[in-house]
Structures are given as C-alpha cells and as structure tokens.
Design an enzyme around this catalytic site. Structure first.
Site, short mmCIF file in Angstrom:
data_model
loop_
_atom_site.label_atom_id
_atom_site.label_comp_id
_atom_site.label_asym_id
_atom_site.label_seq_id
_atom_site.Cartn_x
_atom_site.Cartn_y
_atom_site.Cartn_z
N THR A 30 2.09 -18.65 -11.11
CA THR A 30 0.91 -19.40 -10.67
C THR A 30 -0.19 -19.28 -11.71
OG1 THR A 30 1.40 -19.25 -8.33
CG2 THR A 30 -0.93 -19.42 -8.92
N HIS A 180 11.06 -21.04 -2.46
CA HIS A 180 10.26 -19.80 -2.54
C HIS A 180 10.30 -19.12 -1.17
CE1 HIS A 180 7.49 -16.81 -3.61
NE2 HIS A 180 6.51 -17.53 -4.15
N ASN A 183 7.65 -12.97 -1.39
CA ASN A 183 6.23 -12.63 -1.55
C ASN A 183 5.32 -12.91 -0.36
OD1 ASN A 183 6.90 -11.67 -4.02
ND2 ASN A 183 6.11 -13.39 -5.20
N TYR A 185 5.11 -15.34 1.83
CA TYR A 185 4.71 -16.70 2.21
C TYR A 185 5.51 -17.16 3.43
CZ TYR A 185 2.27 -16.19 -2.17
OH TYR A 185 1.46 -15.71 -3.16
N ASN A 240 1.35 -9.43 -0.13
CA ASN A 240 0.77 -10.30 0.89
C ASN A 240 0.98 -9.75 2.30
OD1 ASN A 240 -0.56 -12.33 -0.57
ND2 ASN A 240 1.38 -13.36 -1.02
#
Ligand code: 8OZ
Length: 372
Positions: A30, A180, A183, A185, A240
C-alpha cells in the site's frame, strides 16, 4: 558476475496460467498514491510498477473491490470505469517491459472509518466489534469505530463483487488476481472467532467461518479461471487487532478448502505483519503447505540467502519481498549480483507523489545515463 548462492531463485516456474522467469515476487504494498478524486491509478503508478517489471510476478497493491471496501486514504479501486482505465496504463507499462502482474482484491471490513465510507456510513464487518487502532483518513489518523454487522443479503452481494472485481482486473490487463484474506481485513474478520460471533451460516463452526473466504475465492475463480487466482493468508499475525482462540485447525481447514478450488497459489505471511519473522507462539506452517496442491509463496522478512535456501530445499516455490522492493526497483538484478540493498525512507511510504516512490535509483542508473 552473478552470485552462485542465489541460483535457485533464477529457475523458471510455472505459476497457474503463467510462466515466471524467476522465483522473486514483488509483494503487494500500500502506497496511497491513486488519483485523489477518482481513486484511479495513473501514469505515476505505471512508472513505479514498470521500474519493478523484472520481478517474476508483481502483485499490485491492495485495491478495494467496492467503495465500502476502502480503509485508508487514496488507495486505488477496481470497481469504476475510470479505475479500470487507469489500471490499463499500469498493466500496459509492465507488460511492455516484459513483466507479469496480479491485482490484490481487498475489502477492509471494520478497518476503516466513516470518513472513508460512502455517505459517511459505518464500516461493515461480520459482527459489531470495534477494533483497537487508528484509521488513516484524508485528514489524519482517527480512532476506529464500532462497525455495523453485515446482513445475509449484503454478504452475498460482496461475494458477487469479488467475482466482478476479478473480471474487472482481467479487463484492465492483469494476468492474475490475489484474494486478500490476510492482515485482519474483512475475510480474516470472518475467519477468526475474535471478530466473528455470528450465529448464522457464516459464524460459529470452523466450516462456517471459512465459508466467506471460500465463496469469495470461488466467485473470483469462476470469473477468471482458478489458474489465475491466488490467496494471501496471515495465520500467525495479530495485525489490525485480529486473533483466534485456535488458529491451527482453522487455517488447516481453510487451506484444505482452498486446495479443492484448484487455485494457483497460496501466499503466506509467515510471521507478524511488519514484525517478527517467526513469532514465539506460532504453529507449524509446513502443515499448510502440505495440505495445498498449488504453488506456495513465502513472505515476511526473507533476505536473499534465506529465500534461495528455502527455494532450494523445496520449502517454498516463490518468495515475495515487500519492504526491499520499495527502495530497490531492480531487486532482481541486485539479488543476482549479490549487490547491497538500499534502505527505504519511511517518511514517504504513504501518500504524496513521486518522491520516495519512483526516484529510488537502479544500480546501473548511472551507466544508462552515460549511454543515453
Ligand atoms: C500497511 C498500511 C496500509 C495497508 C495490509 C494493505 O496490511 C495493507 C496495508 C499495510 O495488507
């Protein structure tokens, strides 16, 4: 002169539908440099990726599949016509330099903020559980909020959007897509019992918590072919504010089910995201690799020597380098030559323009300038 100890990284590899010339993958990174108004990529992003086209495979940065999937300022999307057109500039530039490129398909779930949501709404998640942490908005870091739990029909719509986004990525010229699921999400939030307390078909048992991952992956595979789909997981990462009471059996089941879908690769962050390569309370990741019949991409804190050793030993097929790719556009050449790697500048990681993005020089930049 090439460095013989890294020779295993220069064996070609068949990855799903693609032939890769080497085992070096650019990890998704990112950088928050899409066009501010449209969240479309542009020439600046094309220049950055084209500089890195010698990678065996570039996995482009996490890209939201729909407006609600955004959780950081200025990350690109792949849902509008402008974004598809913008990505065509990027994939065209990478292909012109002989490269291959996947797009990472992303929905952040609760890792967002109303400032980044359509109409200032609440971020969505499997369950209404607030994450610890701050969201990166256009006006600075702001505490994250309690998200809204998704309705069943909304879950179905997001699954369908993974298929649409995969098709959009192909229309934009990408060779592959990566789901994805790492992490912390949205997909990871469905997987783990800290963030998923649903009592319907998407919560409770391991099979229920794995369901959203499998449906999203299948939607992408149905849209573009399983041999053009990979999946990224981070079974040991607390990034996260994510956790599970028993991640070993959870991730074994997830990988078994992914293997049944015949997707091209599994991409594993083998430790803590942006942290320890091998956490103390981990479980044996080799089990995951054995359960998966496609290719295995290892990631997290590899240096070239470790990468070569793990490829030679058959522990991994490919190695993804993240941080090293930021400051070393010619990472493949540097590894081949055993040349030193440049250090990245943390101040220019996220947001901004060309500085700290397309101005890291290649080793031979001086030589090229002399010839020109
Ligand atoms: C760091 C900063 C912003 C986003 C991820 C997409 O964790 C990210 C990300 C990492 O996968």
């Amino acid at each position: 002169m090439s460095d013989p100890t890294v020779a295993p990284l220069f064996e070609p590899f068949r990855l799903g539908a693609l032939d890769l010339p080497n085992r070096i993958v650019m990890a998704p990174l990112t950088r928050s440099r899409a066009d501010h108004a449209t969240l479309a990529p542009r020439q600046l992003n094309a220049d950055y990726y084209a500089q890195r086209a010698s990678a065996g495979l570039i996995i482009a940065e996490a890209t939201q599949i729909m407006p609600e999937g955004q959780g950081y300022a200025w990350t690109p999307g792949v849902y509008s016509d402008e974004q598809i057109e913008g990505w065509k500039i990027v994939t065209g530039a990478v292909h012109a330099k002989g490269g291959r490129m996947a797009l990472q398909l992303w929905h952040v779930g609760r890792i967002s903020h109303p400032d980044l949501q359509p109409g200032g709404g609440l971020p969505v998640a499997p369950s209404a559980i607030k994450p610890e942490g701050q969201a990166f908005t256009e006006t600075g870091f702001k505490p994250m909020v309690t998200p809204r739990a998704l309705e069943l029909d909304e879950i179905k719509a997001i699954v369908a959007q993974y298929g649409k986004a995969a098709a959009n990525a192909r229309a934009a010229g990408f060779d592959m897509v990566e789901i994805h699921a790492a992490n912390g999400y949205l997909i990871d939030q469905f997987l783990r019992d800290k963030t998923n307390t649903r009592t319907d078909a998407y919560g409770g048992s391991i099979d229920n918590r794995v369901r959203f991952l499998i449906e999203a992956t299948k939607a992408a595979a149905d849209a573009v072919g399983a041999d053009r789909v990979g999946v990224r997981l981070s079974p040991l990462s607390p990034f996260n504010d994510i956790a599970d009471s028993n991640p070993g059996p959870l991730f074994q089941r997830a990988v078994e089910r992914l293997s049944e879908l015949n997707v091209a690769y599994l991409h594993v962050i083998e430790g803590e995201t942006q942290g320890a390569r091998e956490p103390e309370n981990g479980f044996d990741l080799a089990t995951l690799r054995k359960l998966f019949k496609g290719a295995y991409i290892g990631n997290n804190g590899y240096d070239p020597a470790l990468a070569a050793q793990r490829v030679a030993g058959g522990d991994v097929d490919l190695v993804a380098f993240g941080r090293a790719y930021i400051a070393n556009p010619d990472l493949v050449d540097r590894i081949r030559l055993g040349a030193p790697l440049a250090e990245l500048d943390k101040a220019t990681l996220y947001g901004g323009g060309a500085e700290g993005y397309v101005d890291y020089p290649a080793l031979n930049a001086g030589a090229e300038a002399k010839v020109a």
